[in-house]
Design an enzyme around this catalytic site. Structure first.
Site, mmCIF file in Angstrom:
data_model
loop_
_atom_site.group_PDB
_atom_site.id
_atom_site.type_symbol
_atom_site.label_atom_id
_atom_site.label_comp_id
_atom_site.label_asym_id
_atom_site.label_seq_id
_atom_site.Cartn_x
_atom_site.Cartn_y
_atom_site.Cartn_z
ATOM 1 N N LYS A 118 0.843 -1.191 0.000
ATOM 2 C CA LYS A 118 0.000 0.000 0.000
ATOM 3 C C LYS A 118 0.875 1.237 0.000
ATOM 4 C CE LYS A 118 -3.520 2.553 2.431
ATOM 5 N NZ LYS A 118 -4.177 2.834 3.673
ATOM 6 N N HIS A 148 -1.531 7.590 0.978
ATOM 7 C CA HIS A 148 -2.042 7.408 2.334
ATOM 8 C C HIS A 148 -1.525 8.419 3.330
ATOM 9 C CE1 HIS A 148 1.629 5.150 3.614
ATOM 10 N NE2 HIS A 148 1.670 4.970 2.323
ATOM 11 N N ASP A 172 -7.004 3.281 -3.014
ATOM 12 C CA ASP A 172 -7.470 3.742 -1.710
ATOM 13 C C ASP A 172 -7.547 5.254 -1.780
ATOM 14 O OD1 ASP A 172 -7.965 3.990 1.079
ATOM 15 O OD2 ASP A 172 -5.842 4.253 1.455
ATOM 16 N N GLY A 173 -8.590 5.787 -1.280
ATOM 17 C CA GLY A 173 -8.692 7.238 -1.253
ATOM 18 C C GLY A 173 -10.134 7.640 -1.094
ATOM 19 N N GLY A 174 -10.325 8.901 -1.000
ATOM 20 C CA GLY A 174 -11.675 9.383 -0.846
ATOM 21 C C GLY A 174 -11.700 10.891 -0.893
ATOM 22 N N ILE A 175 -12.867 11.388 -1.021
ATOM 23 C CA ILE A 175 -13.073 12.834 -1.033
ATOM 24 C C ILE A 175 -13.584 13.230 0.333
ATOM 25 C CG2 ILE A 175 -14.395 14.706 -2.064
ATOM 26 C CD1 ILE A 175 -14.435 12.998 -4.641
ATOM 27 N N ARG A 176 -12.814 14.051 1.014
ATOM 28 C CA ARG A 176 -13.179 14.457 2.369
ATOM 29 C C ARG A 176 -13.562 15.919 2.449
ATOM 30 N NH1 ARG A 176 -9.004 10.922 2.674
ATOM 31 N NH2 ARG A 176 -7.474 12.560 2.638
#
Length: 120
Positions: free
Chosen positions: A54, A78, A109-113
């Protein structure tokens, strides 16, 4: 003691063939000695189970992961909260998938925060 529960946290970390390290020394050692692709090669020699890496964010690292024998990679910046200018996972994904996607599994892996994530 926290919330009436006692925690037994050792104040030293045993090291093979060496003296115990204090927690501060152990954390400093981990921070100063980042893993290498050679470490992944060694792990692969010891472990026949699934092995993922990762934190891959470049095509070069993805290719080195293949050479090290991993079964898959997780494209991830990350450290994104601490590394505000790191490339986004979604931006890195297409080139990495094109480079190695037929040889190993490629995950993301990831996302919108926040709105700032959208702008980036």
């Amino acid at each position: 003691r926290r919330g009436g529960v006692a925690f037994d946290i050792p104040n030293a970390v045993d090291t093979p063939g060496g003296p115990p390290l204090s927690m501060g020394e152990a954390i400093a050692s981990i921070s100063a000695n980042a893993p290498t692709w050679g470490d992944f090669t060694w792990i692969r020699e010891q472990w026949r189970g699934p092995l993922l890496a990762k934190g891959v964010i470049t095509v070069d690292d993805a290719k080195q992961a293949v050479d090290a024998g991993v079964d898959g990679i997780v494209v991830s910046n990350h450290g994104g909260r601490q590394l505000d200018g790191a490339p986004s996972s979604i931006a890195a994904l297409p080139a990495i998938a094109d480079a190695v996607g037929d040889r190993i599994e490629v995950w993301m892996d990831g996302g919108i925060r926040s709105g700032q994530d959208v702008l980036k």
